[in-house]
Design a protein around this motif. Structure first.
Motif, PDB file in Angstrom:
ATOM      1  N   PRO A 280       0.731  -1.209   0.166  1.00  0.00           N
ATOM      2  CA  PRO A 280      -0.061  -0.648  -0.312  1.00  0.00           C
ATOM      3  C   PRO A 280       0.688   1.139   0.026  1.00  0.00           C
ATOM      4  O   PRO A 280       0.279   2.613  -0.736  1.00  0.00           O
ATOM      5  N   GLY A 281       1.735   1.299   0.678  1.00  0.00           N
ATOM      6  CA  GLY A 281       2.582   2.443   0.594  1.00  0.00           C
ATOM      7  C   GLY A 281       3.587   3.096  -0.563  1.00  0.00           C
ATOM      8  O   GLY A 281       3.603   3.998  -0.779  1.00  0.00           O
ATOM      9  N   GLN A 282       3.921   1.652  -1.153  1.00  0.00           N
ATOM     10  CA  GLN A 282       4.342   1.586  -2.678  1.00  0.00           C
ATOM     11  C   GLN A 282       3.205   2.460  -3.687  1.00  0.00           C
ATOM     12  O   GLN A 282       3.650   3.433  -4.362  1.00  0.00           O
ATOM     13  N   VAL A 283       2.362   1.792  -3.377  1.00  0.00           N
ATOM     14  CA  VAL A 283       1.146   2.327  -4.493  1.00  0.00           C
ATOM     15  C   VAL A 283       0.882   4.099  -4.153  1.00  0.00           C
ATOM     16  O   VAL A 283       0.695   4.721  -5.004  1.00  0.00           O
ATOM     17  N   LEU A 284       0.917   4.352  -3.196  1.00  0.00           N
ATOM     18  CA  LEU A 284       0.367   5.895  -2.847  1.00  0.00           C
ATOM     19  C   LEU A 284       1.143   6.547  -3.322  1.00  0.00           C
ATOM     20  O   LEU A 284       1.091   7.751  -3.457  1.00  0.00           O
ATOM     21  N   THR A 285       2.417   5.990  -2.976  1.00  0.00           N
ATOM     22  CA  THR A 285       3.422   7.230  -3.038  1.00  0.00           C
ATOM     23  C   THR A 285       3.895   6.844  -4.511  1.00  0.00           C
ATOM     24  O   THR A 285       3.829   8.618  -5.187  1.00  0.00           O
ATOM     25  N   LEU A 286       3.758   5.900  -5.569  1.00  0.00           N
ATOM     26  CA  LEU A 286       3.206   5.987  -7.159  1.00  0.00           C
ATOM     27  C   LEU A 286       2.470   7.134  -7.077  1.00  0.00           C
ATOM     28  O   LEU A 286       2.531   7.976  -8.557  1.00  0.00           O
ATOM     29  N   ALA A 287       0.223   6.664  -6.980  1.00  0.00           N
ATOM     30  CA  ALA A 287       0.003   7.377  -7.342  1.00  0.00           C
ATOM     31  C   ALA A 287       0.031   9.238  -7.051  1.00  0.00           C
ATOM     32  O   ALA A 287      -0.332   9.627  -7.455  1.00  0.00           O
ATOM     33  N   ALA A 288       0.878   9.063  -5.670  1.00  0.00           N
ATOM     34  CA  ALA A 288       0.957  10.676  -5.362  1.00  0.00           C
ATOM     35  C   ALA A 288       1.609  11.584  -6.435  1.00  0.00           C
ATOM     36  O   ALA A 288       1.627  12.839  -7.051  1.00  0.00           O
ATOM     37  N   ALA A 289       3.044  11.135  -6.649  1.00  0.00           N
ATOM     38  CA  ALA A 289       4.354  10.884  -8.488  1.00  0.00           C
ATOM     39  C   ALA A 289       3.196  11.240  -9.348  1.00  0.00           C
ATOM     40  O   ALA A 289       3.385  12.611 -10.040  1.00  0.00           O
ATOM     41  N   HIS A 290       2.550  10.413  -9.129  1.00  0.00           N
ATOM     42  CA  HIS A 290       1.592  10.288 -10.732  1.00  0.00           C
ATOM     43  C   HIS A 290       0.717  12.044 -10.917  1.00  0.00           C
ATOM     44  O   HIS A 290       0.368  12.755 -11.854  1.00  0.00           O
ATOM     45  N   ALA A 291      -0.098  11.879  -9.236  1.00  0.00           N
ATOM     46  CA  ALA A 291      -0.580  13.403  -9.684  1.00  0.00           C
ATOM     47  C   ALA A 291       0.031  14.443  -9.677  1.00  0.00           C
ATOM     48  O   ALA A 291      -1.053  15.352 -10.436  1.00  0.00           O
ATOM     49  N   ALA A 292       0.906  14.785  -8.999  1.00  0.00           N
ATOM     50  CA  ALA A 292       1.834  16.061  -9.075  1.00  0.00           C
ATOM     51  C   ALA A 292       2.346  16.139 -10.890  1.00  0.00           C
ATOM     52  O   ALA A 292       2.001  17.087 -10.673  1.00  0.00           O
TER      53      ALA A 292
END
Length: 198
Positions: A143-155
């Motif tokens: 979950p933490g990895q997916v969240l980090t990648l999603a945050a980068a994607h969103a930015a």
């Protein structure tokens, strides 16, 4: 949390996908052309919320589900295609209305339109079904990895949409360009919808 090198590689892989015109950019184009830069924020908000939905589904194991049930991905593709075609028809019909004219929200408020355009977009879903898993470390909590990648994607996507907003917002809305822009947006949405149904 994902490894910073994995995040950087993920963003490099994402850039060509984000740079390809899609439903979010088409919706942004329409909103900014009709109402000015202030309408970019709801589009960005809805789009980023859609990314969060995809990330949550990926973290919950949607990739594993679709691997065993191919019909699940087909259902997402068909639902997304149908929504985009419907939005294209409504967008085309709105081309002759004056910019900024009040109209009923048949497709819902702008953030909802952007959210649905992203959640039901097969291209966005494919990022979390096929691309994200390539940058995950099995030895770290998922979950933490997916969240980090999603945050980068969103930015990255937010920066891309705001850059387009700055370019589009320089032109004052006028009936001629408005009509052409709206119909071009409808054509893009229709093409995306038909491609999703292939």
């Amino acid at each position: 949390m994902a490894d910073p090198r994995a995040v950087a590689a993920f963003l490099v892989a994402l850039l060509p996908l984000i740079a390809t015109p899609g439903a979010s950019l088409a919706l942004l184009l329409r909103q900014v052309a009709e109402h000015g830069r202030r309408r970019a924020a709801p589009v960005v908000l809805g789009t980023v919320t859609g990314l969060a939905v995809h990330a949550a589904l990926a973290a919950a194991g949607l990739a594993r589900l679709t691997a065993h049930h191919p019909g699940a991905l087909a259902a997402v593709r068909w639902a997304g295609g149908a929504y985009l075609i419907g939005l294209a028809v409504l967008t085309w019909r709105s081309a002759d209305r004056p910019p900024g004219a009040r109209r009923p929200h048949r497709t819902g408020p702008v953030p909802v339109q952007a959210l649905l355009a992203n959640v039901l977009n097969p291209k966005a879903a494919s990022v979390y079904l096929t691309l994200v898993p390539q940058f995950l470390d099995p030895g770290r909590p998922l979950p933490g990895q997916v969240l980090t990648l999603a945050a980068a994607h969103a930015a990255l996507l937010t920066a891309w949409l705001l850059a387009w907003t700055a370019l589009l917002g320089r032109a004052a809305p006028r009936p001629g360009p408005h009509r052409r822009t709206t119909r071009a947006t409808a054509a893009v949405l229709l093409a995306l919808g038909l491609h999703a149904l292939r």
